[in-house]
Every structure is written in C-alpha cells, then in structure tokens.
Design a protein around this motif. Sequence first.
Motif, PDB file in Angstrom:
ATOM      1  N   ILE A 243       0.956  -1.214  -0.212  1.00  0.00           N
ATOM      2  CA  ILE A 243       0.041  -0.106  -0.089  1.00  0.00           C
ATOM      3  C   ILE A 243       0.835   1.262   0.021  1.00  0.00           C
ATOM      4  N   LYS A 246       2.635   1.896  -3.429  1.00  0.00           N
ATOM      5  CA  LYS A 246       1.646   2.195  -4.271  1.00  0.00           C
ATOM      6  C   LYS A 246       1.227   3.605  -4.339  1.00  0.00           C
ATOM      7  N   THR A 247       1.041   3.979  -2.947  1.00  0.00           N
ATOM      8  CA  THR A 247       0.757   5.253  -2.647  1.00  0.00           C
ATOM      9  C   THR A 247       1.677   6.357  -3.087  1.00  0.00           C
ATOM     10  N   THR A 298      -5.233   9.457   0.633  1.00  0.00           N
ATOM     11  CA  THR A 298      -4.799   8.902  -0.501  1.00  0.00           C
ATOM     12  C   THR A 298      -4.290   7.649  -0.551  1.00  0.00           C
ATOM     13  N   ALA A 299      -3.684   6.903   0.580  1.00  0.00           N
ATOM     14  CA  ALA A 299      -3.478   5.689   0.887  1.00  0.00           C
ATOM     15  C   ALA A 299      -4.698   4.804   0.634  1.00  0.00           C
ATOM     16  N   TYR A 302      -6.153   5.423  -3.369  1.00  0.00           N
ATOM     17  CA  TYR A 302      -5.067   4.874  -4.393  1.00  0.00           C
ATOM     18  C   TYR A 302      -4.315   3.642  -4.015  1.00  0.00           C
ATOM     19  N   GLY A 303      -3.795   3.768  -2.823  1.00  0.00           N
ATOM     20  CA  GLY A 303      -3.085   2.618  -2.366  1.00  0.00           C
ATOM     21  C   GLY A 303      -3.707   1.597  -2.007  1.00  0.00           C
TER      22      GLY A 303
END
Length: 315
Positions: A243, A246-247, A298-299, A302-303
């Motif tokens: 995670i 990717k974030t 955001t995490a 998107y993550g």
Amino acid sequence: TTYGYGWLLSRLYSLCPSLPWHALLLTAAQWAALTALLRSLLGKNPWLGLAGFGALYAGVAMKFMVYLQFTATAGFCAAGASALLLTLPDGRRGRRFCLTTALGLMLFALLVRRESGLLALPAPLLCGLYRAGRGDRRTLAACGALLVLAAGIWLGDNALYRQNVPDWQEQQTFDEASAQVLDYRNTEQTYQLARQVTDWTEPLCDCFRNWNLLFDRRFDTERLSRVVQAAEEAETPPGVVQIAHKTLSLLKNYQEFGWNALAFALLSGWLAWSFLRRRDWLGVLLVCGLWLFVLAVTAYFYGLRSRLPDRVALV
C-alpha cells in the motif's frame, strides 16, 4: 448531487431556461474558492504564498477548472474554506465576513457533491479547531455549525430522495454495485469473473467495462452484486508495504499530483517552521493532522482501492 441542489437548479431554469445555471454556479464557486485561497496565501509571506498557489494551480486546479467538474468544485470550496479558517483577520468585520464565506463555501460543497464535501470535511474542521484552541470562540461556533450543516444535509437529503423518488433504495443498491465494478474493480480479472458468474455474452461484457452498463437493463443489481462478490473472494488483500509503495507511486504516475504535493510541502513546511519558532505546539499538531489526513485519503483511495482521488486533491 443532492436533492436540494437539484431543486435549486430546477427553480433557476424555470425562471430563465436560456442561461446555463449549473455552469454559472460552478464557475462562481470555483472563483470564490480560489480567491479565498489566494487571499489567505498572500497574507504572511507573499512570495511563498504565490509559489504555493502557482503549484496548486498547475496541479489539479487548472485541469478541473476547464472541466467544470462538480466533484472537483466541491474540493475547491473545501480548500478555500480551510484557508479562510486558518487565516482569519483581526478585525471583527473581516473575521465575520471570512467565517460566513467559509461556511458558504462548505455549504455549496456539501450541496453540489455531498460525498466530496464530507470527505474533505476534516480539513476545515482541523483549521477551525486550531483557531478555536487559541481562544477564538466564533471559530469554535463555526466548526459546530459546520458539523450540524453536514449532518443535516446528509439526513435531509436521504429523506427527501426516499420521499420523492420511487424505488430510491433499489437505485442506491444498484449505484453501489455499479460503483464497485466501475470505480474500484474495473480490471481484467473482474472482466473474466463477470463472464464466469453471469450469462452475459462477450460483446455484452465489453460494454460492461465502461459506463454503458448504466443504460442496459441486462446489467441489473443481482448480476452486478454477483460480480462484486466473486471479485471480493478472488482478491488478495495488499500488505502495508505494498500500500505504501503504491501510494508513493502516485507522484510518479500523475504529474499534477507532483505539483500539488510540492505546494503542500512548501506551505506546510513553512507553517510548521513558523509554529516551531513560536513554540506553538498546537500549530505543530495541526500540520501533523493535515499530513495524516492527506496520507490517509491517498493511501485508502489509491494505495488500497486503486482509485485516483484527483477530484479532491486540491484540498
């Protein structure tokens, strides 16, 4: 959008059908929000504020001002409200004007896109609570009014839709299932699972991969729910390291987020330094809280959920 905003538009269009009322309201809200941001950023350190505003504008602001996207407009309004609550003037008249404008911006954010306004709500609340912690009672009252406003719009909007829209609960269930498929699980794996667990043909599955499913009766709630359940059973939950990786990749994959991150780093870094010099520990907590808010949103989107939260990135 909310029932109240739709009612307002219907009244305006009935008065003068030739004017693009929705576009006019969105444009007015965006300019009011960006004016509030610019006024706040130019207060203490004009050059740094101008650089921060330029980076914000080069990020998502310029892109979504052109689009007149209503979810992004709600994010603009929340950002403007946060900035106003953080930089209230000393004079009584100016303070009253800024508080009223901040509440008006958040009211429009909640009306035009309720979910976006609620998602952005922690930002103005954190800024308002910081001012309240320094003895500003009116800001504390504004934070309370903001919470009451958000709760009232959430409860009232649901009640109005249930009362005035036939089969509203069924529509909500369909919307939730379609959002899961289109927004969060629009992948090749979900596409293959749909072919396995439904009776959709291959050409129909090609339509399923985009918004056409909203207009075809064969994409019903029962089949969509079946696809969502199969996708949930097939996926492997990502770990913390995945995670986080990717974030952080968001800054590499989307240039506009890099500009927004630069603006946020400049402004929050300068703010934290000014708080530390004055030993204002409540202010340091404010900056940490805003960073945690940004990272958490955001995490998660998107993550974890693989959905780009670009429309509320300005906040």
